[in-house]
Design a protein around this motif. Structure first.
Motif, PDB file in Angstrom:
ATOM      1  N   LEU A  37     -79.913  -2.880  34.846  1.00  0.00           N
ATOM      2  CA  LEU A  37     -79.738  -3.684  33.632  1.00  0.00           C
ATOM      3  C   LEU A  37     -78.801  -3.006  32.649  1.00  0.00           C
ATOM      4  O   LEU A  37     -77.922  -3.641  32.065  1.00  0.00           O
ATOM      5  CB  LEU A  37     -81.094  -3.961  32.973  1.00  0.00           C
ATOM      6  N   GLU A  38     -78.968  -1.700  32.470  1.00  0.00           N
ATOM      7  CA  GLU A  38     -78.091  -0.963  31.554  1.00  0.00           C
ATOM      8  C   GLU A  38     -76.643  -1.007  32.015  1.00  0.00           C
ATOM      9  O   GLU A  38     -75.726  -1.177  31.200  1.00  0.00           O
ATOM     10  CB  GLU A  38     -78.536   0.494  31.429  1.00  0.00           C
ATOM     11  N   SER A  39     -76.426  -0.869  33.316  1.00  0.00           N
ATOM     12  CA  SER A  39     -75.045  -0.841  33.812  1.00  0.00           C
ATOM     13  C   SER A  39     -74.344  -2.176  33.604  1.00  0.00           C
ATOM     14  O   SER A  39     -73.133  -2.219  33.401  1.00  0.00           O
ATOM     15  CB  SER A  39     -75.006  -0.435  35.282  1.00  0.00           C
ATOM     16  N   VAL A  40     -75.102  -3.253  33.629  1.00  0.00           N
ATOM     17  CA  VAL A  40     -74.499  -4.579  33.442  1.00  0.00           C
ATOM     18  C   VAL A  40     -74.413  -4.944  31.967  1.00  0.00           C
ATOM     19  O   VAL A  40     -73.382  -5.417  31.489  1.00  0.00           O
ATOM     20  CB  VAL A  40     -75.312  -5.647  34.206  1.00  0.00           C
ATOM     21  N   ARG A  45     -66.609  -1.856  28.194  1.00  0.00           N
ATOM     22  CA  ARG A  45     -65.432  -2.448  28.840  1.00  0.00           C
ATOM     23  C   ARG A  45     -64.200  -1.625  28.485  1.00  0.00           C
ATOM     24  O   ARG A  45     -63.994  -1.268  27.336  1.00  0.00           O
ATOM     25  CB  ARG A  45     -65.230  -3.890  28.370  1.00  0.00           C
ATOM     26  N   VAL A  46     -63.396  -1.344  29.487  1.00  0.00           N
ATOM     27  CA  VAL A  46     -62.165  -0.593  29.275  1.00  0.00           C
ATOM     28  C   VAL A  46     -61.007  -1.538  29.553  1.00  0.00           C
ATOM     29  O   VAL A  46     -60.955  -2.179  30.610  1.00  0.00           O
ATOM     30  CB  VAL A  46     -62.098   0.631  30.222  1.00  0.00           C
ATOM     31  N   ALA A  47     -60.098  -1.618  28.613  1.00  0.00           N
ATOM     32  CA  ALA A  47     -58.931  -2.479  28.780  1.00  0.00           C
ATOM     33  C   ALA A  47     -58.082  -1.952  29.932  1.00  0.00           C
ATOM     34  O   ALA A  47     -57.946  -0.728  30.097  1.00  0.00           O
ATOM     35  CB  ALA A  47     -58.117  -2.509  27.491  1.00  0.00           C
ATOM     36  N   PRO A  48     -57.508  -2.852  30.738  1.00  0.00           N
ATOM     37  CA  PRO A  48     -56.665  -2.409  31.851  1.00  0.00           C
ATOM     38  C   PRO A  48     -55.543  -1.478  31.399  1.00  0.00           C
ATOM     39  O   PRO A  48     -55.223  -0.521  32.092  1.00  0.00           O
ATOM     40  CB  PRO A  48     -56.110  -3.711  32.425  1.00  0.00           C
ATOM     41  N   SER A  49     -54.967  -1.732  30.246  1.00  0.00           N
ATOM     42  CA  SER A  49     -53.884  -0.868  29.761  1.00  0.00           C
ATOM     43  C   SER A  49     -54.392   0.544  29.473  1.00  0.00           C
ATOM     44  O   SER A  49     -53.700   1.526  29.740  1.00  0.00           O
ATOM     45  CB  SER A  49     -53.250  -1.467  28.506  1.00  0.00           C
ATOM     46  N   ASP A  50     -55.618   0.663  28.959  1.00  0.00           N
ATOM     47  CA  ASP A  50     -56.206   1.987  28.706  1.00  0.00           C
ATOM     48  C   ASP A  50     -56.496   2.708  30.014  1.00  0.00           C
ATOM     49  O   ASP A  50     -56.287   3.916  30.130  1.00  0.00           O
ATOM     50  CB  ASP A  50     -57.490   1.865  27.886  1.00  0.00           C
ATOM     51  N   ARG A  51     -56.998   1.967  30.993  1.00  0.00           N
ATOM     52  CA  ARG A  51     -57.293   2.564  32.297  1.00  0.00           C
ATOM     53  C   ARG A  51     -56.008   3.048  32.964  1.00  0.00           C
ATOM     54  O   ARG A  51     -55.958   4.125  33.540  1.00  0.00           O
ATOM     55  CB  ARG A  51     -58.006   1.546  33.185  1.00  0.00           C
TER      56      ARG A  51
END
Length: 81
Positions: A37-40, A45-51
């Motif tokens: 539950l915690e993981s979902v 959320r990490v933005a694709p540009s940040d990743r």
């Protein structure tokens, strides 16, 4: 503040997967359910540009290495033995 939750009518397939995951991670069913539950619900959320920027940062810190096709084939063959 921790609280309790009772789940009813859990599909058998979901229960089996939760039970298998709990055994794999050496957790109780309750602890595994909380982690799931915690993981979902609490996942950041990490933005694709940040990743992508982070991946480029990590790659920049590595020493430059050139591999030839022959080197790659040799490594693949070594891994198959």
């Amino acid at each position: 503040m921790p609280t309790s939750l009772t789940l009813k009518n859990i599909p058998y397939a979901v229960y089996q997967r939760l039970k298998a995951a709990a055994e794999l991670h050496r957790r109780s069913l309750n602890s595994e359910a909380i982690v799931c539950l915690e993981s979902v619900l609490m996942a950041g959320r990490v933005a694709p540009s940040d990743r992508l920027a982070r991946a480029r940062e990590l790659r920049a810190g590595l020493p430059p290495v050139q591999f030839s096709a022959k080197d790659i084939d040799a490594a693949k063959q070594a891994g198959r033995k």
